[in-house]
Design a protein around this motif. Structure first.
Motif, PDB file in Angstrom:
ATOM      1  N   ALA A 181     -75.206 -49.415  -3.624  1.00 38.15           N
ATOM      2  CA  ALA A 181     -75.651 -50.196  -4.783  1.00 38.15           C
ATOM      3  C   ALA A 181     -75.021 -49.583  -6.029  1.00 38.15           C
ATOM      4  CB  ALA A 181     -77.164 -50.150  -4.894  1.00 38.15           C
ATOM      5  N   GLU A 182     -74.465 -50.445  -6.880  1.00 35.48           N
ATOM      6  CA  GLU A 182     -73.823 -49.919  -8.091  1.00 35.48           C
ATOM      7  C   GLU A 182     -74.426 -50.548  -9.332  1.00 35.48           C
ATOM      8  OE1 GLU A 182     -69.605 -50.405  -7.836  1.00 35.48           O
ATOM      9  OE2 GLU A 182     -69.423 -48.979  -6.173  1.00 35.48           O
ATOM     10  N   ASN A 183     -75.036 -49.733 -10.132  1.00 36.86           N
ATOM     11  CA  ASN A 183     -75.529 -50.136 -11.449  1.00 36.86           C
ATOM     12  C   ASN A 183     -76.392 -51.411 -11.378  1.00 36.86           C
ATOM     13  OD1 ASN A 183     -75.798 -49.707 -14.144  1.00 36.86           O
ATOM     14  ND2 ASN A 183     -73.981 -50.894 -14.711  1.00 36.86           N
ATOM     15  N   THR A 238     -77.754 -46.662  -9.139  1.00 39.91           N
ATOM     16  CA  THR A 238     -76.566 -46.508  -8.307  1.00 39.91           C
ATOM     17  C   THR A 238     -76.913 -45.576  -7.172  1.00 39.91           C
ATOM     18  OG1 THR A 238     -75.096 -46.859 -10.173  1.00 39.91           O
ATOM     19  CG2 THR A 238     -74.175 -45.713  -8.258  1.00 39.91           C
ATOM     20  N   MET A 239     -76.613 -45.994  -5.964  1.00 30.31           N
ATOM     21  CA  MET A 239     -77.092 -45.221  -4.816  1.00 30.31           C
ATOM     22  C   MET A 239     -76.293 -45.608  -3.585  1.00 30.31           C
ATOM     23  SD  MET A 239     -81.017 -45.360  -3.580  1.00 30.31           S
ATOM     24  CE  MET A 239     -81.554 -44.671  -2.040  1.00 30.31           C
ATOM     25  N   TYR A 268     -82.156 -37.983  -5.756  1.00 29.44           N
ATOM     26  CA  TYR A 268     -81.821 -38.547  -4.453  1.00 29.44           C
ATOM     27  C   TYR A 268     -81.083 -37.497  -3.661  1.00 29.44           C
ATOM     28  CZ  TYR A 268     -79.398 -41.635  -1.092  1.00 29.44           C
ATOM     29  OH  TYR A 268     -78.903 -42.219   0.036  1.00 29.44           O
ATOM     30  N   GLY A 269     -81.500 -37.265  -2.449  1.00 29.80           N
ATOM     31  CA  GLY A 269     -80.819 -36.266  -1.637  1.00 29.80           C
ATOM     32  C   GLY A 269     -81.446 -36.167  -0.271  1.00 29.80           C
TER      33      GLY A 269
END
Lengths: 247, 307
Positions: A3-5, A20-21, A223-224
């Protein structure tokens, strides 16, 4: 999947503010955060379900296999066949039998399987429901218990052989035993499918997820890898949330 | 410290003891409760008694004439030989044609308004007008039917013109009943359907319509039961009062039960009034049967939907 912005709105409410992910294939990614932080909205952006709600709007990109699902020539209906979804409340179709529920996706898409019995059996086995219902496939889906209904909904999504399975708080309406079964199932399914699971239950995220994202007020805070998030969070707000100081 | 709290406890106990016990014995409003109950009972008994009186009165008067012959004979100048066959067939044909026209149009309109229309001023205006149309007197529909169907479309004083007029009259009711039924299908099921890669049409056909069909059909039958008693619009468009033949096609002239009854009541001879009473009994029996069918159909179809 990436996913971007992503920005999302409900009418005037700005629910997601640039998320963003990257989601790792064949792993379980959990999304946690307090109520109203946009976690459900985010997964609903991943299969273009957000825009089904009147007044809802999305901006940004979601790449599935390198293709932007918000691209101009993309048919949202086809996207949803590749990105399946399981909802908070089990919602089997009340006019259909267990068997018809599993095949509903194929029938709705006008596909006829050469071997529907095989599809039903495979999907129900994957959803760990086969042993319980194999003799009652002609009974109504609503005759099952809540946990069984939720597994039926998972089987219904799996019958379409999606690439990604989105689960929006799939256990929030279930008792602890049914929840444990679903969690076990999520773990098994991650060998074949990419799974994104929204949960308000941090223990659940810790138990089932390989990766965890913490959302707060429409933004991604941290996120990680799940171990790192829960044992050595980098951000103060993440730490406050997972230690129960707010949320 | 302990002695202080012990003192406080004793004080609290003393306070409790000095207060009267909680009031559990029946208070004074039992009389009001009973009176209200009696009024509500009266409110239901009154219309029920009127209906029984009406039906009973008609039945007693009608008994000498009620026979198989009455149902299977043509009208006649002699009251004792007259029957209601053409009216019965006419009414049945009217209902059938009306249903055939009103169901698809009404359900279609309801689907548009519930599933496709964007909420806004135009939709609100349409909705307001549909509720208004439901309140328009039936004779107005008769005049509309006379102008549009009988004259402009040149259908003549035919069964189809009558049915079209009645269908118009029923449309607002069918639309409202269908919308109500569509609204009972929960949003979560539509979403489940979309999430499986179904489009709007597939969702409607495979999930929404099967679930709301009992509601739609019940609404349609109840409106038809109302339409079978409609007289004014049929008189306006020119249904005949004396028909010695059966309608053989949709553009054939016709009569209907309420018109036959109206005709007999307005005769001076008392024998014909007995015929009218018998006609009323038949009409009421038909309406009761239709309402019964609606209930039966609803429970039967609902059994196929498992919650």
């Amino acid at each position: 999947m990436r996913a971007e912005n992503i920005h999302a709105w409900f009418g005037p409410t700005h629910a997601l503010k640039g998320v963003t992910m990257s989601i790792v294939d064949r792993q379980v990614t959990a999304i946690i955060g307090p109520s109203g932080c946009g976690k459900s909205t985010f997964v609903r952006c991943l299969n273009r379900m957000h825009e089904v709600v009147p007044g809802a709007r999305v901006e940004g990109k979601v790449l599935l296999d390198g293709q932007n699902i918000y691209g101009t020539r993309i048919n949202p209906v086809r996207v949803r066949r590749h990105v399946g979804m399981v909802f908070q409340k089990p919602n089997p179709f009340p006019t259909m039998t267990i068997r018809e529920n599993v095949l509903a996706g194929l029938r709705l898409n006008g596909q006829s399987s050469s071997d529907p019995e095989h599809v039903v059996e495979t999907a129900l086995k994957q959803a760990a429901l086969w042993e319980e219902v194999k003799d009652t496939l002609g009974k109504s889906g609503s005759s099952l218990s809540g946990g069984q209904q939720q597994r039926l909904c998972i089987a219904r999504a799996l019958a379409l052989e999606p690439d990604v399975l989105l689960m929006d708080e799939p256990c929030s309406a279930l008792d602890p035993i049914a929840t444990a079964r679903i969690e076990e199932l999520v773990h098994e399914l991650s060998s074949k499918y990419t799974i994104v699971i929204v949960t308000h239950n941090m223990q659940q995220a810790a138990r089932v997820a390989d990766f965890t994202a913490f959302f707060y007020q429409g933004e991604i805070v941290e996120y990680g890898e799940t171990d790192v998030i829960f044992t050595r969070p980098q951000n103060q707000r993440t730490e406050d949330y997972i230690t129960g100081r707010f949320g | 410290m302990t002695s202080v709290s012990a003192e406080a406890d004793t004080a609290a106990l003393a306070m409790r003891a000095s207060q009267p016990p909680v009031e559990l014995v029946s208070g004074s409003n039992g009389g009001v409760e009973r009176a209200f109950r009696a009024i509500c009972l009266l409110a239901i008994l009154l219309p029920l008694m009127l209906l029984v009186l009406l039906f009973g009165g008609a039945l007693i008067e009608a008994i000498p004439r009620l026979s198989w012959d009455f149902l299977t004979s043509y009208p006649s100048r002699r009251a004792a030989a007259a029957g209601i066959l053409p009216a019965l067939v006419g009414s049945a044909g009217l209902m059938l044609l009306t249903a055939v026209m009103a169901i698809p149009v009404g359900l279609g309109a309801a689907i548009y308004l519930e599933e496709y229309a964007k909420p806004g001023k135009v939709t609100a205006l349409i909705e307001l007008n549909i509720s208004n149309l439901a309140g328009v007197p039936s004779i107005i529909y008769g005049l509309l039917g006379l102008e549009v169907f009988v004259r402009v479309l040149n259908l003549g004083r035919s069964l189809i013109a009558g049915a079209a007029t009645l269908a118009l009259l029923l449309l607002p009711m069918v639309i409202m009943a269908s919308r109500e039924a569509l609204r009972t299908v929960p949003r979560s099921l539509r979403e489940a359907c979309f999430a499986l890669g179904a489009d709007r049409w597939q969702t409607l056909r495979q999930v929404v319509l099967p679930m709301c069909m009992p509601g739609v059909l019940t609404g349609v039958i109840l409106s038809l039961a109302r339409a079978i008693g409609e007289t004014a619009p049929l008189i306006t468009i020119g249904a005949l009062t004396y028909v010695a033949f059966l309608p053989d096609s949709i553009d054939s002239p016709f009569t209907a039960l309420p018109i036959q009854i109206f005709n007999w009541v307005s005769r001076p001879q008392p024998e014909f009034h007995i015929n009218a009473a018998a006609g009323i009994v038949v009409l009421l029996a038909l309406m009761l049967m239709m309402n019964g069918a609606a209930i039966w159909l609803r429970t039967r179809l609902r059994r196929r939907i498992y919650w």
